[in-house]
Design a protein around this motif. Sequence first.
Motif, PDB file in Angstrom:
ATOM      1  N   GLY A 103      45.633  45.765   7.944  1.00  0.00           N
ATOM      2  CA  GLY A 103      45.875  44.632   8.846  1.00  0.00           C
ATOM      3  C   GLY A 103      46.876  45.051   9.900  1.00  0.00           C
ATOM      4  O   GLY A 103      48.071  45.152   9.623  1.00  0.00           O
ATOM      5  N   GLY A 136      48.164  43.610  12.538  1.00  0.00           N
ATOM      6  CA  GLY A 136      48.555  42.461  13.343  1.00  0.00           C
ATOM      7  C   GLY A 136      50.049  42.444  13.619  1.00  0.00           C
ATOM      8  O   GLY A 136      50.711  43.488  13.651  1.00  0.00           O
ATOM      9  N   TYR A 137      50.584  41.245  13.806  1.00  0.00           N
ATOM     10  CA  TYR A 137      52.007  41.087  14.124  1.00  0.00           C
ATOM     11  C   TYR A 137      52.889  41.731  13.059  1.00  0.00           C
ATOM     12  O   TYR A 137      53.923  42.305  13.364  1.00  0.00           O
ATOM     13  N   VAL A 138      52.473  41.614  11.788  1.00  0.00           N
ATOM     14  CA  VAL A 138      53.285  42.152  10.696  1.00  0.00           C
ATOM     15  C   VAL A 138      52.964  43.621  10.433  1.00  0.00           C
ATOM     16  O   VAL A 138      53.854  44.467  10.317  1.00  0.00           O
ATOM     17  N   ASP A 174      42.272  48.426   9.976  1.00  0.00           N
ATOM     18  CA  ASP A 174      41.968  47.034  10.337  1.00  0.00           C
ATOM     19  C   ASP A 174      40.452  46.902  10.459  1.00  0.00           C
ATOM     20  O   ASP A 174      39.784  47.817  10.944  1.00  0.00           O
ATOM     21  N   VAL A 175      39.914  45.751  10.024  1.00  0.00           N
ATOM     22  CA  VAL A 175      38.464  45.544  10.134  1.00  0.00           C
ATOM     23  C   VAL A 175      38.039  45.290  11.579  1.00  0.00           C
ATOM     24  O   VAL A 175      36.861  45.377  11.898  1.00  0.00           O
ATOM     25  N   VAL A 229      47.271  40.924   5.710  1.00  0.00           N
ATOM     26  CA  VAL A 229      46.180  40.156   6.332  1.00  0.00           C
ATOM     27  C   VAL A 229      46.597  38.678   6.442  1.00  0.00           C
ATOM     28  O   VAL A 229      47.555  38.244   5.803  1.00  0.00           O
ATOM     29  N   THR A 243      46.995  34.610   6.137  1.00  0.00           N
ATOM     30  CA  THR A 243      46.887  33.605   5.065  1.00  0.00           C
ATOM     31  C   THR A 243      47.035  32.212   5.698  1.00  0.00           C
ATOM     32  O   THR A 243      48.096  31.594   5.615  1.00  0.00           O
ATOM     33  N   SER A 261      51.439  39.676   2.729  1.00  0.00           N
ATOM     34  CA  SER A 261      50.981  38.389   3.266  1.00  0.00           C
ATOM     35  C   SER A 261      51.680  37.256   2.527  1.00  0.00           C
ATOM     36  O   SER A 261      51.836  37.305   1.297  1.00  0.00           O
ATOM     37  N   THR A 262      52.054  36.230   3.268  1.00  0.00           N
ATOM     38  CA  THR A 262      52.704  35.068   2.647  1.00  0.00           C
ATOM     39  C   THR A 262      51.696  34.342   1.759  1.00  0.00           C
ATOM     40  O   THR A 262      50.579  34.070   2.193  1.00  0.00           O
ATOM     41  N   GLU A 270      57.228  39.357   4.345  1.00  0.00           N
ATOM     42  CA  GLU A 270      57.717  39.717   5.683  1.00  0.00           C
ATOM     43  C   GLU A 270      58.652  38.608   6.177  1.00  0.00           C
ATOM     44  O   GLU A 270      58.351  37.432   6.031  1.00  0.00           O
ATOM     45  N   PHE A 324      59.587  37.683  15.057  1.00  0.00           N
ATOM     46  CA  PHE A 324      59.100  38.404  16.238  1.00  0.00           C
ATOM     47  C   PHE A 324      59.531  37.696  17.520  1.00  0.00           C
ATOM     48  O   PHE A 324      59.547  36.475  17.584  1.00  0.00           O
ATOM     49  N   HIS A 327      52.054  30.351  12.697  1.00  0.00           N
ATOM     50  CA  HIS A 327      51.215  30.507  11.503  1.00  0.00           C
ATOM     51  C   HIS A 327      52.082  30.505  10.262  1.00  0.00           C
ATOM     52  O   HIS A 327      51.596  30.736   9.170  1.00  0.00           O
ATOM     53  N   ARG A 380      49.086  30.703  18.194  1.00  0.00           N
ATOM     54  CA  ARG A 380      48.510  30.079  16.999  1.00  0.00           C
ATOM     55  C   ARG A 380      49.286  28.820  16.580  1.00  0.00           C
ATOM     56  O   ARG A 380      50.497  28.863  16.433  1.00  0.00           O
TER      57      ARG A 380
HETATM   58  N1  NAD Z   1      53.532  36.990  12.423  1.00  0.00           N
HETATM   59  C1  NAD Z   1      54.651  36.611  11.830  1.00  0.00           C
HETATM   60  O1  NAD Z   1      55.657  36.279  12.484  1.00  0.00           O
HETATM   61  C2  NAD Z   1      54.755  36.601  10.322  1.00  0.00           C
HETATM   62  C3  NAD Z   1      56.024  36.557   9.754  1.00  0.00           C
HETATM   63  C4  NAD Z   1      56.146  36.555   8.386  1.00  0.00           C
HETATM   64  C5  NAD Z   1      54.999  36.575   7.589  1.00  0.00           C
HETATM   65  N2  NAD Z   1      53.763  36.595   8.167  1.00  0.00           N
HETATM   66  C6  NAD Z   1      52.593  36.651   7.269  1.00  0.00           C
HETATM   67  O2  NAD Z   1      52.032  37.956   7.341  1.00  0.00           O
HETATM   68  C7  NAD Z   1      50.612  37.896   7.190  1.00  0.00           C
HETATM   69  C8  NAD Z   1      49.944  38.537   8.384  1.00  0.00           C
HETATM   70  O3  NAD Z   1      50.272  37.792   9.545  1.00  0.00           O
HETATM   71  P1  NAD Z   1      50.050  38.370  11.004  1.00  0.00           P
HETATM   72  O4  NAD Z   1      50.726  37.422  11.931  1.00  0.00           O
HETATM   73  O5  NAD Z   1      50.419  39.809  11.061  1.00  0.00           O
HETATM   74  O6  NAD Z   1      48.455  38.223  11.135  1.00  0.00           O
HETATM   75  P2  NAD Z   1      47.538  38.792  12.314  1.00  0.00           P
HETATM   76  O7  NAD Z   1      46.394  37.853  12.438  1.00  0.00           O
HETATM   77  O8  NAD Z   1      48.382  39.118  13.509  1.00  0.00           O
HETATM   78  O9  NAD Z   1      47.010  40.185  11.749  1.00  0.00           O
HETATM   79  C9  NAD Z   1      46.194  40.306  10.645  1.00  0.00           C
HETATM   80  C10 NAD Z   1      45.250  41.485  10.850  1.00  0.00           C
HETATM   81  O10 NAD Z   1      44.517  41.671   9.643  1.00  0.00           O
HETATM   82  C11 NAD Z   1      43.211  42.084   9.980  1.00  0.00           C
HETATM   83  N3  NAD Z   1      42.341  41.840   8.830  1.00  0.00           N
HETATM   84  C12 NAD Z   1      41.837  40.669   8.379  1.00  0.00           C
HETATM   85  N4  NAD Z   1      41.106  40.878   7.270  1.00  0.00           N
HETATM   86  C13 NAD Z   1      41.149  42.208   7.007  1.00  0.00           C
HETATM   87  C14 NAD Z   1      40.578  43.015   6.005  1.00  0.00           C
HETATM   88  N5  NAD Z   1      39.819  42.512   5.031  1.00  0.00           N
HETATM   89  N6  NAD Z   1      40.817  44.344   6.053  1.00  0.00           N
HETATM   90  C15 NAD Z   1      41.570  44.888   7.038  1.00  0.00           C
HETATM   91  N7  NAD Z   1      42.134  44.154   8.021  1.00  0.00           N
HETATM   92  C16 NAD Z   1      41.926  42.827   8.007  1.00  0.00           C
HETATM   93  C17 NAD Z   1      42.879  41.252  11.208  1.00  0.00           C
HETATM   94  O11 NAD Z   1      41.823  41.850  11.949  1.00  0.00           O
HETATM   95  C18 NAD Z   1      44.215  41.257  11.953  1.00  0.00           C
HETATM   96  O12 NAD Z   1      44.299  42.310  12.902  1.00  0.00           O
HETATM   97  C19 NAD Z   1      50.271  36.415   6.999  1.00  0.00           C
HETATM   98  O13 NAD Z   1      50.261  36.128   5.639  1.00  0.00           O
HETATM   99  C20 NAD Z   1      51.454  35.720   7.655  1.00  0.00           C
HETATM  100  O14 NAD Z   1      51.657  34.426   7.143  1.00  0.00           O
HETATM  101  C21 NAD Z   1      53.618  36.627   9.521  1.00  0.00           C
END
Ligand code: NAD
Length: 433
Positions: A10, A12-14, A32-33, A80, A82, A123-124, A157, A161, A263, A336
């Motif tokens: 994954g 993403g942001y995290v 990442d998928v 990923v 949640t 993931s949370t 996490e 950000f 989110h 989001r």
């Molecule tokens: N963004 C934040 O500020 C933050 C802070 C603390 C906790 N979190 C938690 O961290 C987790 C991730 O959040 P995020 O903001 O990084 O999400 P995001 O949507 O930015 O990134 C998630 C990534 O995972 C990829 N993905 C989805 N399914 C997949 C799979 N089966 N295999 C491989 N990759 C896959 C998606 O394509 C995406 O790029 C969540 O549980 C969120 O609640 C986020």
Amino acid sequence: MNPKSMCVVGMGYVGLPLAVALSDHYDVTGFDVSNRRIISLKEGIDTNMIISSESLSKSDIDFTDKADCLQRADMIIVTVPTPVNLDSSPDVKYLKKVSETIGKQLALVDRNHLKCPIILYESTTYPGCTEEVCKPIIEKYSHLKCGEGFRLGYSPERTNFGDSEHDLSSVVKVVSGQDDQTTEDIAAVYSTIIGAGVYMAPNIKTAEAAKLIENVQRDLNIALVNELAIVFDHLDLDSTEVFKAAATKWNFVPFKPGLVGGHCIPVDPYYLTHVSTESGYVPKIILAGREINDQMYQFIGKKINNLCQTRLKNPSKPIEVLVLGFSFKKNISDTRNSQVPNLVRQLTDYGYNVSVNDPVVGSDYFRNSEFTYYEGNEKLYDVVIFSVDHDTYVKMGYKAHFRHLKKFGLFVDINATFHRYKQRFNDFSYWSP
Ligand SMILES: NC(=O)c1ccc[n+]([C@@H]2O[C@H](COP(=O)([O-])OP(=O)(O)OC[C@H]3O[C@@H](n4cnc5c(N)ncnc54)[C@H](O)[C@@H]3O)[C@@H](O)[C@H]2O)c1
């Protein structure tokens, strides 16, 4: 255990910032998928605008959308999404899917070369999810037993950000594993990248629950000041002045009213209320706080409508509104669960003509959207709503924003950023919640 190779799942942001930090010490694969995401990362572009192109190119991460990378990692870190379903119940389909993928890939590894990787979830999620939902799926598809073919861990996490003071390295990291040795192994890995240090939770469920209540507490604190702001509005009091006066007491905790999006804060409380309800206790305060925060945009929209009726002299027909800020919080492009679009829709339903601007989100986002993007013109607006206090907007100062307002127009300052100057605003109306 002396891990060498990491696979962060994954990007993403995290996941991406974590992969970049780990890449100073380990061989890192970023899986990442999303093929689109992988292509842009390979080109050195983080469309989330968290990691610079320079850091990306220096990081030496192997970005891929091929799951077989999971076979070679000493440690797999899952980041990923949640989210929640429409009925606000936890949507753990991404966690389930990724656990299945990991299980299937581990099943393909030659048993003589199996590294017994640590599979760590970031993931949370709710207490019990890692061990009761994810673990059985990995076991089912890998035909391995947890503790023998792989080990399990959880580390939430906490980075904020868009806030350079609270980045990955500067915030203590809570870590947990299926047993003491695994917890220590995970702690050793994170200690290499977290300057603030790690906290070893006694078990995985405690770490899962700890993350949730950090956001439950924040959600409730904001819900309380949001409700107080509504009360003071009914009493015709300036809530910012009341909060300022109260904050002079040593134990008054200062929070500001405002729109709660993203989110995490509007989502995570439901993960806790869901498991609590399932176990026989329906939380009251947590759900009430959610309701107040979710409806705050409606209070602000109604108030703006009332102020337009009573304070505007010579309003345009329809009333012209400029909204400054669209993301869910300052200095990030993430939209989001932002409450700003809901506010814009509400004002549009009242018949207002609303334009939006957000230099951090960028104009591309609004192409082919239902929203009208303001990119600069000489038009004067009846109402300017300062909805997200991005640093770029704040540095411009209130005069730059008042330039867009008609004489005697209304300036709505949702975060009370310019409240301290309000005595100077003779030619305009000013309101903050
Ligand atoms: N963004 C934040 O500020 C933050 C802070 C603390 C906790 N979190 C938690 O961290 C987790 C991730 O959040 P995020 O903001 O990084 O999400 P995001 O949507 O930015 O990134 C998630 C990534 O995972 C990829 N993905 C989805 N399914 C997949 C799979 N089966 N295999 C491989 N990759 C896959 C998606 O394509 C995406 O790029 C969540 O549980 C969120 O609640 C986020």
